[in-house]
Design a protein around this motif. Structure first.
Motif, short mmCIF file in Angstrom:
data_model
loop_
_atom_site.label_atom_id
_atom_site.label_comp_id
_atom_site.label_asym_id
_atom_site.label_seq_id
_atom_site.Cartn_x
_atom_site.Cartn_y
_atom_site.Cartn_z
N THR A 197 4.93 -9.65 -0.74
CA THR A 197 4.97 -8.34 -1.56
C THR A 197 5.49 -8.84 -2.77
O THR A 197 5.00 -8.24 -3.94
N VAL B 215 11.52 -0.58 1.40
CA VAL B 215 10.66 -1.25 2.63
C VAL B 215 11.48 -1.03 3.83
O VAL B 215 12.69 -1.82 3.71
N PHE C 189 3.41 -3.15 3.97
CA PHE C 189 3.98 -3.89 2.70
C PHE C 189 3.52 -5.40 2.46
O PHE C 189 4.04 -6.06 1.53
#
Length: 423
Positions: free
Chosen positions: A124, A177, A388
Motif C-alpha cells: 500500500t 485500514v 488495500f
C-alpha cells in the motif's frame, strides 16, 4: 508467575523449533551425506531450511524494504524512513523521497494494531509513494515497552491519532485500514469537538468494524461468544525475562498467529509442504512468492492486554462506536460533530473478516455531514486483503481514493479570513 511461565514456554517452543530446523539442515547437508544419494536426507535438509526460516521470522520486525523508486523524472530516488513523532507505544514515520519536490497530497496511513507490524501495508505504501507525501503510524511491539511507560488502550490509541493529526496539520488526508477504522473515525470526531482546525481534510475508511453487528463474521462475532473473564484468563500473559517489557500483560503475537493459521490450516499446511518440495528441487529463493508472503505473515507483535481487552469489550461487545457512545479521556465523542471532513468507505464484497455493511455504517453516524461529502465503494470479488493491497487496490480502489482526496483538498470555509486576521 504462571502467565510469565506460559509466555516463556511459547518462546521456548518457538526457539526449539528454530534450532531443530537449523540442526536438521546442517546435519543433512554434510558432504559425507552425499556419498549415497538419499531422498530422505534431501527432504530433511529442505524441511530444516523452511522450518528455521519460518520460526526465526516470528520474532523479527520486517524491514520496509523500500530503498528507492523511480519518480516522474525517470531517475531513481532514495527513500529514507524518518521519525516525525516519537512516542513509547508507536511512532509517526515519514517516507522521505530524497531529491523530489514536496507533493501536495499529504496522507496519514493508519496501520492496524492487530498482531502484525505496520510493514503489512508495504505494498500500500509503495503504491501511494509516487503521488503523495506519506506518513504512517508505526506501532511498537508491547514486549519491548517497559512497564514503567504505563498502559495503552483504545482511548490512548485514539489520542495518539489526535496528536499525530495535530502535528501534521489540517491539510492532511487520513486513510485507515481495518482495525483502526472506528478509532480513526473517533479521533476525527474528537478533534471536531475539541480542536476543529486540526481536523483532516478527508477520511477514507477501508474494511473496518465500525458496526460489527451490521453483518457479523466469524471474526467479529468472536466477542459475543466469549466472556471478558475467559479472554483475560486464556489469552493474556506476562512478558518473560527475555524482553524489555518483562512483566507487562500482553496478548502475545504467537498466540494470535496460532489463531490466524488455525482459521486456514489446510491452506497453510499445503503451502509449507509445497515449499519444502520446491527447496528439494532447488526451485526456491529468498524472495520467492512463499517467502515474501510468510516472512511478513509470520512476523507478529504483542499487543498490550488493555488494548486487546478494551477493543473486544468496547468496540465489539458494547458497540460504543456503532452507538455513538464512545468516551475518550472523560469526554463523549460525538461523531455527529463531523461537519466538514469528507468521509469515504471502502468494502470488499468477499471480505470474510470485516464484511460489507460494517464499514459503511460510518456514513450513517456522520449525521452532521452533508451527503455531498460522503462516498462509499464496494469492490466486487475482493476479500479483506485485496481492498488495500493487490490488483483490486492498485487498479480500482487506489485511483478512486486519490480522486476523492483531490476533490476534497480545498481549505475549509473561513480559514482564509482567519489567516488574514492573524497576519
Amino acid at each position: 508467575m504462571r502467565y510469565m511461565a506460559s509466555y516463556d514456554l511459547m518462546e521456548t517452543v518457538r526457539n526449539t523449533q528454530q534450532w531443530l530446523g537449523a540442526s536438521a539442515k546442517a546435519m543433512a547437508s554434510y558432504p559425507a551425506m552425499s556419498i549415497v544419494p538419499n531422498p530422505a536426507l534431501q527432504w530433511m535438509a529442505a524441511w530444516g531450511e523452511v522450518a528455521e526460516r519460518s520460526f526465526a521470522r516470528m520474532v523479527v520486525k520486517p524491514d520496509w524494504g523500500i530503498p528507492h523508486f523511480t519518480c516522474e523524472d525517470g531517475k531513481d530516488h532514495l527513500v529514507s524512513v524518518d521519525t516525525a513523532v516519537e512516542r513509547p507505544f508507536g511512532d509517526l514515520i515519514h517516507f522521505d523521497v530524497q531529491g523530489r519536490e514536496t507533493k501536495e497530497r499529504k496522507i496519514l496511513l493508519v496501520a492496524p494494531m492487530s498482531g502484525h507490524y505496520a510493514t503489512l501495508l508495504r505494498s500500500t505504501v509503495q503504491s501511494l509513494l509516487p503521488d503523495c507525501e506519506l506518513y504512517v503510524t508505526d506501532w511498537h511491539n508491547a514486549r519491548d515497552i517497559p512497564v514503567s511507560e504505563g498502559k495503552f488502550d483504545v482511548e490512548d490509541y485514539t489520542l495518539y491519532l489526535v496528536d499525530f493529526l495535530r502535528h501534521l496539520g489540517p491539510d492532511t488526508h487520513v486513510i485507515a485500514v481495518c482495525q483502526p477504522v472506528p478509532l480513526a473515525l473517533a479521533a476525527t470526531a474528537y478533534l471536531a469537538g475539541e480542536d476543529p482546525e486540526a481536523q483532516p481534510r478527508s477520511l477514507t475508511l477501508i474494511g473496518g468494524p465500525v458496526d460489527p453487528d451490521a453483518n457479523a463474521t466469524e471474526v467479529t462475532d468472536f466477542g459475543n461468544r466469549v466472556t471478558m473473564g475467559q479472554l483475560e484468563e486464556f489469552m493474556i500473559q506476562r512478558v518473560g525475562f527475555k524482553y524489555k517489557g518483562v512483566g507487562r500483560q500482553v496478548y502475545p503475537g504467537l498466540l494470535q498467529l496460532n489463531s490466524f493459521i488455525s482459521m486456514n490450516m489446510d491452506n497453510h499446511s499445503k503451502a509449507f509442504k509445497d515449499q519444502i518440495a520446491r527447496v528439494m528441487r532447488g526451485e526456491s529463493s529468498d524472495h520467492d512468492m512463499h517467502n515474501k508472503f510468510y516472512d511478513e505473515y509470520l512476523a507478529v507483535m504483542d499487543m498490550t492486554a488493555e488494548f486487546y481487552l478494551s477493543t473486544v469489550e468496547r468496540i465489539f461487545k458494547n458497540g460504543e462506536i456503532a452507538k455513538n457512545e464512545f468516551v475518550v479521556d472523560g469526554k463523549l465523542v460525538d461523531i455527529g460533530k463531523i461537519t466538514d471532513v469528507a468521509v469515504k468507505t471502502v468494502e470488499g464484497a468477499n471480505d470474510d473478516i470485516s464484511a460489507p455493511g460494517q464499514c459503511v455504517a460510518a456514513l450513517d453516524l456522520c449525521t452532521g455531514l452533508p451527503d455531498s461529502m460522503k462516498a462509499s465503494h464496494l469492490e466486487p470479488g475482493a476479500g479483506h486483503y485485496g481492498i488495500f493491497a493487490g490488483s483490486s487496490w492498485r487498479n480500482n480502489i487506489r485511483p478512486l481514493v486519490l480522486e476523492f482526496i483531490d476533490a476534497n483538498s480545498k481549505p475549509r470555509k473561513g480559514k482564509g479570513k482567519a489567516e488574514l486576521k492573524a497576519v
